[in-house]
Design an enzyme around this catalytic site. Structure first.
Site, PDB file in Angstrom:
ATOM      1  N   LYS A 156       0.863  -1.241  -0.025  1.00 54.33           N
ATOM      2  CA  LYS A 156       0.245  -0.131   0.084  1.00 54.33           C
ATOM      3  C   LYS A 156       1.021   1.280   0.013  1.00 54.33           C
ATOM      4  CE  LYS A 156      -3.743  -2.032   2.637  1.00 54.33           C
ATOM      5  NZ  LYS A 156      -4.601  -2.015   3.892  1.00 54.33           N
ATOM      6  N   HIS A 159       0.727   5.978   3.433  1.00 62.33           N
ATOM      7  CA  HIS A 159      -0.131   6.897   3.898  1.00 62.33           C
ATOM      8  C   HIS A 159       0.050   7.970   4.894  1.00 62.33           C
ATOM      9  CE1 HIS A 159      -4.131   7.983   5.261  1.00 62.33           C
ATOM     10  NE2 HIS A 159      -4.776   7.598   4.490  1.00 62.33           N
ATOM     11  N   HIS A 162       0.742   7.417   8.525  1.00 61.94           N
ATOM     12  CA  HIS A 162       2.043   6.769   9.044  1.00 61.94           C
ATOM     13  C   HIS A 162       3.002   7.834   9.419  1.00 61.94           C
ATOM     14  CE1 HIS A 162       0.701   2.488   8.863  1.00 61.94           C
ATOM     15  NE2 HIS A 162       0.264   2.848   7.464  1.00 61.94           N
TER      16      HIS A 162
END
Length: 596
Positions: A156, A159, A162
């Site tokens: 992923k 984001h 994080h």
């Protein structure tokens, strides 16, 4: 405790020949002897006085209240009266030029020339260790510390959620290292779990090898979104995903090969982004490392009679022992596959075996507070006394982080936006000099802006992100810190280091100089406070005040066309400010820029 003493008693033989810093002059063991108190008590009782805009304040204060805090209430004398009585018995000397009282304090004003000489010498001699050599840290034992932070999910895109874990964890690791501890930085990747069943199935249905190689995380993100939609409508897709994850758990070669490709490509992308953030790790591990060891954890829980099977076939641990639903932690699915909690237990046990840590710190959002409470509790009931050495540092949520294109999900979009806006902002300022690498400077200044906005408040608090506030060049922002550092660096470049051989303390007696010197005195106390609660806001507040004081002094304490003696003394002062400013910024994870 004997309060019938004189300043002469506890400062004699010190004066100009004293080798330590200003704090040590007042915290010296002779004071400990005459007050009949351990040195540790005095270290916490004497502090530098915060700078005041309204009036010139004393340099240090002795808290009578803290000296008497171990006395029983009915034996404690009136604090105000005790402070006045003590002040009356103390006499000024070559070091202390004035003694007064405040609310429960005895205040000391230091001989201005001695103050100037000692502070500037200490800052320049200690350099990057200034504040860290203080007696406040003298009893500190070097420890082995593990910090787990960032921890994005493999396959992923990184984001923004994080980002906070990354910069907070980096700050904690920096601070612990600066204090002399042996720190291991671990990035514990979310690289296992049912999402890989979905992703594996999704890639088989919708994936393209060419897209995976050219833009791996973007393509995997698109595949993941698509397969989730399909699984919601088609039970066969959901079933296939479940079967794919089971194959992974059982070690199927083909499934593992595809998973490994996703993991390796993801880490390559993450390392590139961490480089932009100025963050590094000593170890990349992940949940996948503990899929087998989590089975050993389950066996251990079972052998201790802690494992219970539910009607649905899942395995749970009842931490209350009374069936309280809020205290039940699920540790195994009905098909025997592991869960997040089981893998965290296995990881903690493995790290103790590997690092024999004194402290292990987990930096995650506050939504995981219960999870870590349960993990630590399970470790304890499993017989691991070192569970008490584990600590969760929680943080709040960032709201309103959008780019001009709309809602933002990915950190790289934010970094690109920051760099672009910073370049535009720098180009619009007439004082901006020609830069060798404007892109790199813009990124470092932009990152400082991002970090300072994040670190100004309590970490546990949610905060509203504001692009406008981030890029203000004045006020309490990261841009202002970088601008101040660059401007002070420019002074040294312009006037050279010829002035820096020696300086005359008499030339630094203006109120602006004294305020800066008083503020520099407090740096060790600020570092100590942050080391106690792991909150960066103390350092942020200190650096912003230092920058404001420097801005005022820069306007009033001219160097150009001043007598060499005056110019040299002022250059020493500004050099000390820049040094402490740079030290503090580096602890926060900010790379100071020499020009902008």
């Amino acid at each position: 405790m004997n309060l019938d003493i004189t300043v002469q008693d506890w400062l004699k033989e010190q004066g100009e020949n004293f080798e330590g810093g200003m704090q040590e002059i007042l915290r010296h063991k002779q004071l400990s002897r005459v007050l009949d108190l351990p040195l540790e008590s005095l270290i916490k009782s004497i502090s530098a006085v915060p700078v005041s805009k309204k009036e010139e304040v004393a340099d240090f204060q002795l808290s009578v209240n803290s000296l008497l805090e171990n006395s029983s209430d009915h034996l404690r004398p009136d604090i105000e009266d005790q402070a006045k009585r003590l002040a009356e018995k103390l006499k000024c000397d070559t070091v202390v030029s004035e003694i007064s009282t405040g609310q429960g304090t005895v205040n000391f004003k230091i001989n201005r020339e001695l103050l100037t000489k000692r502070v500037l010498q200490q800052v320049i001699e200690d350099d990057s260790k200034y504040g860290l050599k203080s007696e406040l840290f003298s009893g500190l034992c070097q420890k082995k510390i593990v910090v787990e932070f960032s921890s994005p999910n493999v396959a992923k895109k990184f984001h923004v959620g994080h980002l906070r874990s990354t910069i907070i964890g980096n700050f904690i690791a920096n601070l612990k290292e600066a204090l002399g501890h042996q720190v291991t930085r671990i990035n514990y990747l979310g690289d296992w779990g049912m999402q890989f069943g979905l992703l594996g199935t999704g890639f088989q249905l919708f994936g393209y090898e060419e897209k995976l190689q050219s833009n791996p995380l973007q393509h995997l993100f698109e595949v993941y979104v698509q397969v989730n939609k399909e699984a919601a409508d088609d039970k066969n897709v959901a079933k296939s995903a479940h079967e794919f994850f089971q194959r992974l758990e059982l070690g199927d070669v083909q499934a593992l090969s595809l998973w490994r490709k996703f993991r390796d490509l993801s880490i390559e992308e993450y390392v590139r982004i961490y480089k932009r953030l100025g963050v590094h790790f000593d170890e990349y591990s992940g949940e996948s490392f503990y899929r087998e060891k989590s089975q050993e954890v389950l066996k251990l829980l079972d052998s201790k009679g802690l494992l219970q099977k539910t009607v649905k076939g899942t395995a749970i641990v009842d931490l209350s022992g009374k069936g309280d639903p809020s205290s039940i932690c699920t540790v195994m699915r009905s098909d025997g596959t592991s869960l997040y909690a089981t893998r965290d237990l296995a990881a903690a046990i493995d790290r103790m075996d590997k690092y024999n840590f004194d402290t292990m710190i987990y930096v995650t959002d506050k939504g995981q507070k219960k999870h870590f409470q349960q993990v630590f509790q399970m470790l304890k009931i499993m017989g691991y006394d070192w569970a008490e050495r584990c600590q969760h540092v929680p943080f709040g949520v960032v709201q309103g982080m959008k780019t001009r294109r709309g809602d933002v999900t990915f950190l790289e979009d934010v970094l690109n936006e920051i760099r672009l806006r910073m370049l535009q902002s720098m180009a619009s300022i007439k004082t901006t000099k020609e830069l060798e690498n404007p892109q790199e400077t813009a990124e470092r200044v932009g990152l400082a802006a991002l970090i300072i906005q994040d670190f100004r408040g309590l970490l546990l608090s949610d905060y509203q992100f504001s692009w406008d506030r981030v890029f203000q060049s004045r006020g309490d922002t990261g841009v202002f810190l970088q601008y101040t550092h660059a401007r002070l660096h420019s002074l040294e470049e312009t006037f050279g280091c010829g002035y820096l051989n020696d300086f005359n303390t008499v030339c630094l007696q203006e109120p602006q100089s004294v305020s800066i010197l008083q503020h520099l005195l407090r740096f060790d106390e600020v570092l100590y406070r942050s080391s106690q609660d792991l909150q960066p806001r103390h350092i942020v507040s200190y650096l912003l005040t230092l920058s404001h004081l420097a801005a005022v002094a820069h306007k009033t304490l001219q160097i150009k066309d001043r007598p060499p003696e005056v110019a040299g003394a002022r250059l020493h002062l500004f050099r000390a400010v820049r040094s402490v400013l740079a030290n503090g910024m580096k602890l926060l994870g900010i790379t100071p820029v020499p020009r902008m």
